[in-house]
Design an enzyme around this catalytic site. Structure first.
Site, PDB file in Angstrom:
ATOM      1  N   GLY A 236     -11.312   9.713 -10.303  1.00 47.87           N
ATOM      2  CA  GLY A 236     -10.168  10.297 -10.990  1.00 47.87           C
ATOM      3  C   GLY A 236     -10.105  11.801 -11.054  1.00 47.87           C
ATOM      4  N   ARG A 273     -10.702  11.206  -4.202  1.00 45.97           N
ATOM      5  CA  ARG A 273      -9.885  12.390  -3.928  1.00 45.97           C
ATOM      6  C   ARG A 273     -10.684  13.692  -4.001  1.00 45.97           C
ATOM      7  NH1 ARG A 273      -4.374  12.300  -5.281  1.00 45.97           N
ATOM      8  NH2 ARG A 273      -4.871  10.646  -6.737  1.00 45.97           N
ATOM      9  N   CYS A 340      14.118   6.234   8.753  1.00 48.79           N
ATOM     10  CA  CYS A 340      15.455   5.979   8.199  1.00 48.79           C
ATOM     11  C   CYS A 340      15.420   5.698   6.707  1.00 48.79           C
ATOM     12  CB  CYS A 340      16.083   4.800   8.926  1.00 48.79           C
ATOM     13  SG  CYS A 340      15.976   5.019  10.691  1.00 48.79           S
ATOM     14  N   TYR A 369      -5.906   9.444   0.489  1.00 50.55           N
ATOM     15  CA  TYR A 369      -4.700   8.618   0.394  1.00 50.55           C
ATOM     16  C   TYR A 369      -3.613   9.096   1.367  1.00 50.55           C
ATOM     17  CZ  TYR A 369      -7.355   7.554  -3.784  1.00 50.55           C
ATOM     18  OH  TYR A 369      -8.373   7.221  -4.629  1.00 50.55           O
TER      19      TYR A 369
HETATM   20  N1  LLP Z   1     -12.538   3.754  -8.680  1.00 51.43           N
HETATM   21  C1  LLP Z   1     -11.520   2.890  -8.823  1.00 51.43           C
HETATM   22  C2  LLP Z   1     -11.778   1.602  -9.478  1.00 51.43           C
HETATM   23  C3  LLP Z   1     -10.232   3.221  -8.365  1.00 51.43           C
HETATM   24  O1  LLP Z   1      -9.242   2.365  -8.510  1.00 51.43           O
HETATM   25  C4  LLP Z   1     -10.023   4.482  -7.741  1.00 51.43           C
HETATM   26  C5  LLP Z   1      -8.705   4.852  -7.235  1.00 51.43           C
HETATM   27  C6  LLP Z   1     -11.121   5.346  -7.590  1.00 51.43           C
HETATM   28  C7  LLP Z   1     -12.368   4.955  -8.078  1.00 51.43           C
HETATM   29  C8  LLP Z   1     -11.013   6.696  -6.938  1.00 51.43           C
HETATM   30  O2  LLP Z   1     -10.164   7.539  -7.629  1.00 51.43           O
HETATM   31  P1  LLP Z   1     -10.029   9.078  -7.239  1.00 51.43           P
HETATM   32  O3  LLP Z   1     -11.350   9.742  -7.529  1.00 51.43           O
HETATM   33  O4  LLP Z   1      -9.675   9.166  -5.805  1.00 51.43           O
HETATM   34  O5  LLP Z   1      -8.955   9.587  -8.126  1.00 51.43           O
HETATM   35  N2  LLP Z   1      -2.768   6.525  -3.959  1.00 51.43           N
HETATM   36  C9  LLP Z   1      -2.864   7.388  -5.117  1.00 51.43           C
HETATM   37  C10 LLP Z   1      -4.198   7.279  -5.802  1.00 51.43           C
HETATM   38  C11 LLP Z   1      -4.546   5.869  -6.209  1.00 51.43           C
HETATM   39  C12 LLP Z   1      -5.922   5.756  -6.807  1.00 51.43           C
HETATM   40  C13 LLP Z   1      -6.349   4.340  -6.851  1.00 51.43           C
HETATM   41  N3  LLP Z   1      -7.648   4.129  -7.389  1.00 51.43           N
HETATM   42  C14 LLP Z   1      -2.556   8.826  -4.677  1.00 51.43           C
HETATM   43  O6  LLP Z   1      -2.277   9.054  -3.503  1.00 51.43           O
HETATM   44  O7  LLP Z   1      -2.524   9.726  -5.518  1.00 51.43           O
END
Ligand code: LLP
Length: 415
Positions: A236, A273, A340, A369
């Site tokens: 996150g 991310r 489109c 992503y």
């Molecule tokens: N752990 C779990 C259980 C998750 O569901 C996620 C992301 C992460 C870790 C990693 O989160 P991060 O550190 O990347 O924030 N498609 C969206 C983001 C969706 C995140 C889904 N879960 C975007 O492009 O912003």
């Protein structure tokens, strides 16, 4: 900090001009910086070194095998959410004892595959799922480690589609039900209920919601005398796309360390991310420049199927030209693709540098992503991916071909 920048008039990834890559590999083209990737992994590792965490990189953010291998070599474990990701994780040769498996809906087959592989633990999100893993583990005569993903009902203050810990979200188990689970562990003979998992959302820029969630968890653990082997904080951590001022890994760790010290369990983190977001960029070629009554449209060969984030979340990504230009278009500019859909844009209403047909531009912050959410919509083959390391570069995913587009369509006679 990342390794994408102008040197004189040309835009580089590390020591390689992106124009060279665009000419050689064509566009749309994802380009990754090895240095940025590794630097970000090390930043988190260093920030949390007091806790010796297992950092399980979130495969969903970018699942290229080479990216996985680089991070595994740095000591990363992997966070997977599907049988496909588990398959890729094992192909990348991570130790199964460094894999954690989340997802609100794991199929029996996925559970069997994970048990067979002997992963570290499942993050479990409902009572029926617990019962199901218990039933399947019995057949394997194995005890599976389980972290209960709790929903602490905190607001991560991020885009509503990537907020996961409010009580109306589908994720996790509320604390009342979690209490019942932890007080009836003997019901689950084939499970070690020895972890708690939190993942409160994505692109979170402050420590506050993590602190709020952790406080609730600590009260919960104490009140119910729960003994844990693992505390999984999820991912996150936010990054800079525009003018955000996200916390650094260091300040994040500092802010939550006092709370973490109160929990006697191995720390697991699942960043995606933060590690890969600013390590990747998407290079596009300008096809046409269209002057319309109220706007100028820069029409590129790169579209929402290549990078879905602007269309899906109205996400902002910085966009710059590969060759610096001093003058600006007079009108505001939409940078769009050929798909489109009105929602097919990479950038909207920008004050944008003048560019002509045949010029190149690059969308920054596209490492997380980006490719992983790309699709074949409009029968567009998916982009190639290149990794830059110093002044060397490597093709890490071939561009799809028209044949790939029909490879799994079944030709049925007589219809
Ligand atoms: N752990 C779990 C259980 C998750 O569901 C996620 C992301 C992460 C870790 C990693 O989160 P991060 O550190 O990347 O924030 N498609 C969206 C983001 C969706 C995140 C889904 N879960 C975007 O492009 O912003």
């Amino acid at each position: 900090m990342h390794e994408f920048k102008y040197k004189k008039n040309k835009f580089y990834c590390e020591n390689v001009p992106l124009e060279l890559l665009a000419e050689e590999f064509k566009t749309p083209l994802y380009v990754y910086s090895h240095k940025t990737l590794v630097d970000h992994f090390r930043k988190i590792k260093l920030a949390f070194s007091e806790f010796k965490p297992l950092i399980c990189y979130s495969v969903k953010s970018n699942a290229n095998l080479n990216i996985l291998r680089i991070l595994i070599r740095e000591g990363a474990g992997l966070d997977v959410v599907s049988g496909g990701e588990l398959y890729k994780a094992l192909k990348a040769q991570v130790k199964p004892s460094k894999i954690v498996f989340a997802s609100v809906g794991k199929t029996d087959e996925e559970i069997r595959e994970a048990l067979k592989a002997d992963i570290l633990f499942f993050n479990v999100e409902s009572v029926p799922e617990l019962e199901n893993i218990n039933r399947i583990a019995k057949k394997f005569k194995k005890k599976a480690n389980v972290a209960i993903r709790v929903n602490p009902d905190v607001d991560a203050k991020t885009h509503e589609y990537i907020t996961t810990s409010k009580k109306e979200n589908k994720f996790g188990i509320d604390l009342k039900v979690a209490k019942e689970i932890f007080s009836s562990t003997d019901k689950y003979e084939y499970l070690n209920l020895n972890g708690i998992h939190l993942h409160i959302g994505s692109q979170i820029t402050t420590a506050k919601p993590y602190k709020d969630a952790l406080k609730k968890i600590i009260t919960f653990i104490k009140a119910n005398k729960i003994r844990l082997d693992y505390i999984n904080l999820g991912g996150g951590l936010g990054i800079i796309y525009d003018d955000e001022k996200p916390q650094t890994a260091e300040s994040f760790a500092k802010a939550i360390a006092p709370l973490l010290r109160k929990i006697k369990a191995r720390l697991i983190l699942e960043p995606g991310r933060f590690i890969v977001g600013n390590s990747g960029a998407l290079v596009a070629k300008v096809l046409y420049v269209k002057d319309a009554p109220t706007k100028t449209f820069v029409i590129t060969d790169t579209a929402m199927n290549d990078l879905m984030r602007p269309a899906l979340y109205k996400a902002f990504h910085a966009i710059v030209l590969l060759e610096k230009s001093k003058s600006y278009f007079k009108k505001l500019v939409d940078i769009v693709g050929p798909v489109c859909e009105t929602g097919d844009f990479l950038g909207k209403s920008r004050k944008f540098h003048k560019v002509k047909s045949g010029g190149f531009l690059v969308v920054l912050g596209a490492g997380a992503y980006g490719f992983s959410m790309s699709s074949n919509y409009n029968a567009r083959p998916r982009a190639a991916e290149v990794l830059v390391k110093g002044n060397k570069y490597y093709l890490i995913r071939k561009r799809e071909t028209y044949q790939d587009l029909i490879a799994t369509d079944v030709k049925v006679k007589g219809i």
